[in-house]
Every structure is written in structure tokens, then in C-alpha cells.
Design a protein around this motif. Structure first.
Motif, PDB file in Angstrom:
ATOM      1  N   GLY A 122       0.566  -1.413   0.134  1.00 41.52           N
ATOM      2  CA  GLY A 122       0.053   0.154   0.170  1.00 41.52           C
ATOM      3  C   GLY A 122       0.885   1.244  -0.028  1.00 41.52           C
ATOM      4  O   GLY A 122       1.821   1.045  -0.086  1.00 41.52           O
ATOM      5  N   ILE A 123       0.276   2.392  -0.448  1.00 40.07           N
ATOM      6  CA  ILE A 123       1.281   3.586  -0.037  1.00 40.07           C
ATOM      7  C   ILE A 123       0.355   4.405   0.958  1.00 40.07           C
ATOM      8  O   ILE A 123      -0.565   4.652   1.207  1.00 40.07           O
ATOM      9  CB  ILE A 123       1.003   4.292  -1.091  1.00 40.07           C
ATOM     10  CG1 ILE A 123       1.360   3.267  -2.286  1.00 40.07           C
ATOM     11  CG2 ILE A 123       1.710   5.837  -1.933  1.00 40.07           C
ATOM     12  CD1 ILE A 123       1.300   4.017  -3.796  1.00 40.07           C
ATOM     13  N   ARG A 131       2.962  10.833   4.369  1.00 36.82           N
ATOM     14  CA  ARG A 131       4.435  10.626   3.680  1.00 36.82           C
ATOM     15  C   ARG A 131       4.617  10.881   2.170  1.00 36.82           C
ATOM     16  O   ARG A 131       5.731  11.302   2.205  1.00 36.82           O
ATOM     17  CB  ARG A 131       4.436   9.581   4.119  1.00 36.82           C
ATOM     18  CG  ARG A 131       4.748   8.621   6.048  1.00 36.82           C
ATOM     19  CD  ARG A 131       5.095   7.702   6.279  1.00 36.82           C
ATOM     20  NE  ARG A 131       4.113   7.909   7.799  1.00 36.82           N
ATOM     21  CZ  ARG A 131       5.227   6.557   8.449  1.00 36.82           C
ATOM     22  NH1 ARG A 131       6.101   5.572   7.584  1.00 36.82           N
ATOM     23  NH2 ARG A 131       5.201   6.387   9.719  1.00 36.82           N
ATOM     24  N   LEU A 132       4.126  10.518   1.799  1.00 33.65           N
ATOM     25  CA  LEU A 132       4.452  10.593   0.086  1.00 33.65           C
ATOM     26  C   LEU A 132       4.519  12.062  -0.167  1.00 33.65           C
ATOM     27  O   LEU A 132       5.245  12.722  -1.256  1.00 33.65           O
ATOM     28  CB  LEU A 132       3.820  10.259  -0.610  1.00 33.65           C
ATOM     29  CG  LEU A 132       4.118   9.635  -2.511  1.00 33.65           C
ATOM     30  CD1 LEU A 132       5.366   9.507  -2.840  1.00 33.65           C
ATOM     31  CD2 LEU A 132       2.464   9.407  -3.229  1.00 33.65           C
ATOM     32  N   VAL A 133       3.667  12.859   0.328  1.00 31.91           N
ATOM     33  CA  VAL A 133       3.602  14.563  -0.091  1.00 31.91           C
ATOM     34  C   VAL A 133       5.195  15.290   0.444  1.00 31.91           C
ATOM     35  O   VAL A 133       4.913  16.008  -0.896  1.00 31.91           O
ATOM     36  CB  VAL A 133       2.606  15.203   0.545  1.00 31.91           C
ATOM     37  CG1 VAL A 133       2.577  16.593   0.486  1.00 31.91           C
ATOM     38  CG2 VAL A 133       0.926  14.484   0.352  1.00 31.91           C
ATOM     39  N   VAL A 134       5.670  15.135   0.729  1.00 29.01           N
ATOM     40  CA  VAL A 134       6.657  15.221   1.496  1.00 29.01           C
ATOM     41  C   VAL A 134       7.732  15.879   0.252  1.00 29.01           C
ATOM     42  O   VAL A 134       8.951  16.162   0.058  1.00 29.01           O
ATOM     43  CB  VAL A 134       7.929  14.711   2.603  1.00 29.01           C
ATOM     44  CG1 VAL A 134       8.672  15.922   2.887  1.00 29.01           C
ATOM     45  CG2 VAL A 134       6.903  15.318   4.016  1.00 29.01           C
ATOM     46  N   HIS A 135       8.027  14.069  -0.282  1.00 26.80           N
ATOM     47  CA  HIS A 135       8.818  13.770  -1.290  1.00 26.80           C
ATOM     48  C   HIS A 135       8.467  14.493  -2.533  1.00 26.80           C
ATOM     49  O   HIS A 135       9.383  14.431  -2.675  1.00 26.80           O
ATOM     50  CB  HIS A 135       8.895  12.310  -1.529  1.00 26.80           C
ATOM     51  CG  HIS A 135      10.038  11.535  -0.586  1.00 26.80           C
ATOM     52  ND1 HIS A 135      11.339  11.437   0.138  1.00 26.80           N
ATOM     53  CD2 HIS A 135       9.066  10.481   0.935  1.00 26.80           C
ATOM     54  CE1 HIS A 135      10.730  11.057   1.375  1.00 26.80           C
ATOM     55  NE2 HIS A 135      10.083  10.008   1.900  1.00 26.80           N
TER      56      HIS A 135
END
Length: 74
Positions: free
Chosen positions: A27-28, A32-36
């Protein structure tokens, strides 16, 4: 007064990790992906700004060279 004690049993479980031939995403975590993604967008923006400045400089140099040669291609 009567005190009742329950029998407690201790069970031990053994956990084993089995490595997979190739990692599989389950899953994702989008939070936490937004920061990257923001960091990547900032790097892309800096790169675009640098390339735009280089292109503007090169165009100015071409115009100056064409003006010096009288507008005739070499």
C-alpha cells in the motif's frame, strides 16, 4: 474473603521473516509521499529556472553574434 487466582499460561510465538525474491508494495501512505513530492517539485523548479537563464543568455549571445556579422549566417 476468598481470593481467586486464575491460572496464567505463557505462550511463546516464533516469528520468522522470509525474504521475498522481489519486494512487493502492500500500500501507499499518501501523507508521507507528499513531502517527497514537494522536494522533487522544488528541485525541478530550480532546474527549470537555471535552464531558462542559460537559454536567455545563449539567445542574447546569438543575437549579438548575428548583429556583429551583419546578420549573415556563417
Amino acid at each position: 474473603m476468598v481470593t481467586v487466582e486464575e491460572a496464567q499460561t505463557v505462550t511463546e510465538t516464533e516469528h520468522r521473516s522470509v525474504p521475498l525474491p522481489a519486494p512487493v508494495a502492500e500500500g501507499i501512505m499518501y501523507e508521507r509521499l507528499v513531502v517527497h513530492l514537494i522536494a522533487h517539485a522544488q528541485r525541478q523548479h530550480e532546474k527549470i529556472e537555471t535552464m531558462t537563464a542559460q537559454m536567455t543568455d545563449l539567445v542574447a549571445r546569438i543575437v549579438a553574434l548575428e548583429a556583429a556579422s551583419g546578420g549573415q549566417p556563417a
